[in-house]
Design a protein around this motif. Structure first.
Motif, short mmCIF file in Angstrom:
data_model
loop_
_atom_site.label_atom_id
_atom_site.label_comp_id
_atom_site.label_asym_id
_atom_site.label_seq_id
_atom_site.Cartn_x
_atom_site.Cartn_y
_atom_site.Cartn_z
N VAL A 85 10.12 0.35 14.71
CA VAL A 85 10.19 1.34 13.53
C VAL A 85 11.68 1.25 12.91
CG1 VAL A 85 10.19 3.72 12.82
CG2 VAL A 85 8.69 2.81 14.63
N GLY A 86 11.77 0.96 11.63
CA GLY A 86 13.03 1.10 11.13
C GLY A 86 13.56 2.26 10.68
N ASP A 87 15.01 2.49 10.31
CA ASP A 87 15.82 3.64 10.09
C ASP A 87 15.18 4.11 8.65
OD1 ASP A 87 17.52 5.68 9.49
OD2 ASP A 87 19.43 4.59 10.09
N PRO A 88 14.60 5.35 8.47
CA PRO A 88 14.34 5.86 6.87
C PRO A 88 15.67 5.79 5.92
CG PRO A 88 14.06 7.49 8.55
CD PRO A 88 14.34 6.36 9.34
N ASP A 89 16.69 5.81 6.59
CA ASP A 89 17.91 5.95 5.58
C ASP A 89 18.38 4.65 5.14
OD1 ASP A 89 18.34 8.74 6.16
OD2 ASP A 89 19.42 8.35 7.72
N ILE A 90 17.72 3.59 5.70
CA ILE A 90 18.20 2.22 5.15
C ILE A 90 17.06 1.62 4.55
CG2 ILE A 90 18.92 -0.09 5.86
CD1 ILE A 90 20.28 1.29 8.44
N THR A 91 16.96 1.74 3.40
CA THR A 91 15.85 0.97 2.50
C THR A 91 16.36 0.13 1.47
OG1 THR A 91 15.85 2.65 0.76
CG2 THR A 91 14.45 3.17 3.02
N TYR A 92 15.41 -0.70 0.74
CA TYR A 92 15.61 -1.71 -0.16
C TYR A 92 14.35 -1.81 -1.13
CZ TYR A 92 17.16 -5.59 -3.00
OH TYR A 92 17.41 -6.36 -4.16
N ASP A 93 14.44 -1.30 -2.32
CA ASP A 93 13.33 -1.37 -3.53
C ASP A 93 13.38 -2.61 -4.21
OD1 ASP A 93 12.69 1.14 -2.70
OD2 ASP A 93 14.21 2.06 -4.27
N TRP A 94 12.03 -3.22 -4.31
CA TRP A 94 12.23 -4.58 -4.98
C TRP A 94 10.70 -4.65 -5.47
CZ3 TRP A 94 9.50 -9.25 -4.30
CH2 TRP A 94 9.88 -10.68 -5.16
N ASN A 95 10.62 -4.73 -6.80
CA ASN A 95 9.38 -4.82 -7.42
C ASN A 95 8.36 -3.67 -7.11
OD1 ASN A 95 9.89 -7.14 -9.06
ND2 ASN A 95 8.60 -8.50 -8.01
N GLY A 96 8.88 -2.50 -7.28
CA GLY A 96 8.18 -1.23 -6.80
C GLY A 96 7.80 -1.24 -5.41
N GLU A 112 1.07 -1.34 0.07
CA GLU A 112 0.06 -0.10 0.02
C GLU A 112 1.01 1.20 0.02
OE1 GLU A 112 -3.29 1.79 2.96
OE2 GLU A 112 -3.47 -0.34 2.62
N SER A 113 0.68 2.32 -0.88
CA SER A 113 1.65 3.47 -1.21
C SER A 113 3.10 3.22 -1.37
CB SER A 113 1.26 4.21 0.06
OG SER A 113 -0.01 4.54 0.22
N GLY A 114 3.20 1.90 -1.83
CA GLY A 114 4.77 1.38 -2.14
C GLY A 114 5.62 1.26 -0.96
N ILE A 115 4.99 1.06 0.28
CA ILE A 115 5.69 0.54 1.48
C ILE A 115 5.23 -0.64 1.80
CG2 ILE A 115 6.31 1.26 3.85
CD1 ILE A 115 5.77 4.28 2.96
N ALA A 116 6.16 -1.86 1.59
CA ALA A 116 5.74 -3.20 2.04
C ALA A 116 5.74 -3.44 3.41
CB ALA A 116 6.90 -3.95 1.04
N ILE A 117 6.39 -2.90 4.30
CA ILE A 117 6.36 -3.47 5.71
C ILE A 117 6.09 -2.29 6.71
CG2 ILE A 117 7.64 -5.52 5.15
CD1 ILE A 117 10.00 -4.07 6.38
N VAL A 118 5.47 -1.33 6.01
CA VAL A 118 5.05 0.01 6.63
C VAL A 118 6.15 0.58 7.69
CG1 VAL A 118 3.19 0.87 8.21
CG2 VAL A 118 2.77 -1.27 6.81
N GLY A 119 7.29 0.49 7.13
CA GLY A 119 8.40 1.11 7.77
C GLY A 119 9.14 0.56 9.00
N SER A 120 8.64 -0.76 9.20
CA SER A 120 9.25 -1.85 10.02
C SER A 120 10.60 -2.14 10.03
CB SER A 120 8.19 -2.92 10.57
OG SER A 120 6.82 -2.37 10.94
N ASP A 121 11.39 -2.51 10.80
CA ASP A 121 12.67 -3.06 10.83
C ASP A 121 12.60 -4.66 10.91
OD1 ASP A 121 15.19 -4.14 10.96
OD2 ASP A 121 15.89 -2.92 12.55
N PRO A 122 12.67 -5.51 9.62
CA PRO A 122 12.49 -6.67 9.63
C PRO A 122 13.33 -7.50 10.53
CG PRO A 122 13.40 -6.18 7.50
CD PRO A 122 13.21 -4.90 8.55
N VAL A 123 14.56 -7.24 10.64
CA VAL A 123 15.43 -7.97 11.43
C VAL A 123 14.98 -7.69 13.08
CG1 VAL A 123 17.87 -8.16 12.24
CG2 VAL A 123 17.32 -7.71 9.84
#
Length: 70
Positions: free
Chosen positions: A57-68, A36-47
């Motif tokens: 809550v994840g760090d907004p400076d650390i991202t990865y783009d995959w399939n949009g 939804e809105s291009g954010i897959a895990i809603v800004g959460s830190d998966p690790v």
């Protein structure tokens, strides 16, 4: 029952074609990512979800783009 030379050669000749067919099928079957809105895990830190046992809550400076999706 021992394999004949013809059976072994047929197997070696067919193996590359079978591998290519499997790769093409996988490439065509890649499902889209629901984000939804291009954010897959809603800004959460998966690790941190596994290390802290809770959504963090994840760090907004650390991202990865995959399939949009990010």
């Amino acid at each position: 029952m021992t394999p004949t030379r013809r059976a072994v050669l047929t197997l070696f000749a067919a193996a590359p074609m079978a591998a290519m067919t499997a790769q093409v099928a996988h490439a065509q079957g890649t499902p889209p990512v629901y984000a939804e809105s291009g954010i897959a895990i809603v800004g959460s830190d998966p690790v941190a979800y596994f290390t802290e046992s809770a959504p963090t809550v994840g760090d907004p400076d650390i991202t990865y783009d995959w399939n949009g999706a990010t």
